[in-house]
Scaffold this motif. Structure first.
Motif, PDB file in Angstrom:
ATOM      1  N   ARG A 113       0.809  -1.222   0.000  1.00  0.00           N
ATOM      2  CA  ARG A 113       0.000   0.000   0.000  1.00  0.00           C
ATOM      3  C   ARG A 113       0.838   1.266   0.000  1.00  0.00           C
ATOM      4  N   GLY A 114       1.972   1.230   0.677  1.00  0.00           N
ATOM      5  CA  GLY A 114       2.785   2.442   0.706  1.00  0.00           C
ATOM      6  C   GLY A 114       3.543   2.605   2.004  1.00  0.00           C
ATOM      7  N   PRO A 115       4.075   3.800   2.271  1.00  0.00           N
ATOM      8  CA  PRO A 115       4.932   4.001   3.437  1.00  0.00           C
ATOM      9  C   PRO A 115       4.256   3.594   4.751  1.00  0.00           C
ATOM     10  N   VAL A 116       4.960   2.790   5.541  1.00  0.00           N
ATOM     11  CA  VAL A 116       4.445   2.326   6.823  1.00  0.00           C
ATOM     12  C   VAL A 116       5.624   1.929   7.704  1.00  0.00           C
ATOM     13  N   THR A 117       5.468   2.096   9.006  1.00  0.00           N
ATOM     14  CA  THR A 117       6.460   1.613   9.962  1.00  0.00           C
ATOM     15  C   THR A 117       5.903   0.364  10.621  1.00  0.00           C
ATOM     16  N   ILE A 118       6.648  -0.723  10.556  1.00  0.00           N
ATOM     17  CA  ILE A 118       6.220  -2.001  11.126  1.00  0.00           C
ATOM     18  C   ILE A 118       7.181  -2.406  12.242  1.00  0.00           C
ATOM     19  N   VAL A 119       6.610  -2.703  13.394  1.00  0.00           N
ATOM     20  CA  VAL A 119       7.373  -3.214  14.537  1.00  0.00           C
ATOM     21  C   VAL A 119       6.941  -4.665  14.738  1.00  0.00           C
ATOM     22  N   THR A 120       7.866  -5.608  14.627  1.00  0.00           N
ATOM     23  CA  THR A 120       7.478  -7.011  14.699  1.00  0.00           C
ATOM     24  C   THR A 120       8.523  -7.855  15.419  1.00  0.00           C
ATOM     25  N   ASN A 121       8.058  -8.945  16.003  1.00  0.00           N
ATOM     26  CA  ASN A 121       8.961  -9.942  16.594  1.00  0.00           C
ATOM     27  C   ASN A 121       8.973 -11.225  15.773  1.00  0.00           C
ATOM     28  N   VAL A 139      12.719  -4.518  14.295  1.00  0.00           N
ATOM     29  CA  VAL A 139      12.638  -5.924  14.697  1.00  0.00           C
ATOM     30  C   VAL A 139      12.902  -6.039  16.195  1.00  0.00           C
ATOM     31  N   VAL A 140      11.960  -6.639  16.894  1.00  0.00           N
ATOM     32  CA  VAL A 140      12.064  -6.843  18.339  1.00  0.00           C
ATOM     33  C   VAL A 140      12.846  -8.122  18.599  1.00  0.00           C
ATOM     34  N   GLY A 141      13.916  -8.049  19.380  1.00  0.00           N
ATOM     35  CA  GLY A 141      14.768  -9.203  19.641  1.00  0.00           C
ATOM     36  C   GLY A 141      14.232 -10.090  20.751  1.00  0.00           C
TER      37      GLY A 141
END
Length: 255
Positions: A113-121, A139-141
């Motif tokens: 879709r376009g610009p986005v900030t993703i925080v994931t583990n 990226v969550v460690g």
């Protein structure tokens, strides 16, 4: 039927019943006994079940299916859920994402879709998202869980406590009015809870097989959830109870 789908079906049957024989599986899957025996041997080598004379029983991993064996399960429903979930995300939002096959579908649509900030583990989500120029990836460690491809534990929880997301998509193994959101692993539950605690809005995405189901470790009560997106095959009585508990419910059907 693809081999991966067949393996997932075998694991589901064995997990649900504790054990099953080759003849039963042959009838259920509409394949030969020789094919079933080869499948059982492969799954046994992966320690996903234990071979017995004439069949198989639950292996050491218990009832949790590894994520690679869940990818093709209910895929049209998961894609429909993902499409509805992405519509809830404002432009420019910072989005938290736990692991899970439905959440993975959401990540793909958001990246397109376009610009986005993703925080994931989830390391599988991170591996895909790092290739997208419009995704700012955090990226969550933590400790790696091979069954779910997630990084969990105190390191993950500390990282999440130090950050804030506008919205989190939470994948669960079960959600019910009485028991809230649950998963199979205690460490994973605590990390999922940290995602919800660090977010302004928490949206649970779960196909119909998770609705009304309760698994080992509690993530959070329904009071901590802002929305549930599921598919139209979910039990209507269960959805009604969840809605009566104050959680808005969206139930979609595959295209």
């Amino acid at each position: 039927m693809l081999k991966t789908e067949r393996h997932a079906r075998i694991l589901e049957h064995v997990s649900a019943r504790g054990g099953i024989n080759v003849n039963e599986l042959s009838r259920l899957l509409n394949v030969s006994g020789a094919t079933v025996r080869r499948d059982l041997q492969q799954l046994s080598r992966l320690n996903l079940l234990r071979r017995t004379h004439g069949g198989a029983v639950v292996g050491s991993l218990g009832p949790e299916l590894p994520v690679q064996h869940r990818t093709d399960r209910c895929r049209p429903e998961k894609q429909a859920i993902a499409k509805a979930a992405v519509a809830l995300v404002p432009e420019g939002a910072v989005v938290g994402m736990t692991g899970g096959t439905t959440v993975t579908e959401i990540a793909r649509l958001l990246a397109a879709r376009g610009p986005v900030t993703i925080v994931t583990n989830a390391v599988n989500i991170a591996a895909e998202m790092v290739l997208h120029k419009d995704v700012t990836l955090v990226v969550v460690g933590g400790y790696a869980r091979t069954a779910s491809y997630e990084l969990v534990g105190p390191i993950a929880e500390k990282t999440l406590a130090d950050h804030h997301t506008d919205m989190t998509f939470l994948g669960v193994d079960g959600i019910s009015a009485a028991h809230g959101c649950t998963t199979h692993d205690q460490l994973e539950a605590a990390t999922d809870r940290a995602f919800a605690d660090s977010s302004s809005r928490t949206v649970v995405v779960a196909d119909h097989s998770k609705i009304g189901k309760v698994t080992f470790a509690k993530i959070c009560p329904l009071a901590d959830i802002d929305h549930l997106v599921t598919d139209g095959a979910a039990p209507a009585d269960q959805l009604e109870r969840i809605a009566d508990a104050g959680v808005p419910v969206t139930a979609v059907r595959p295209d």
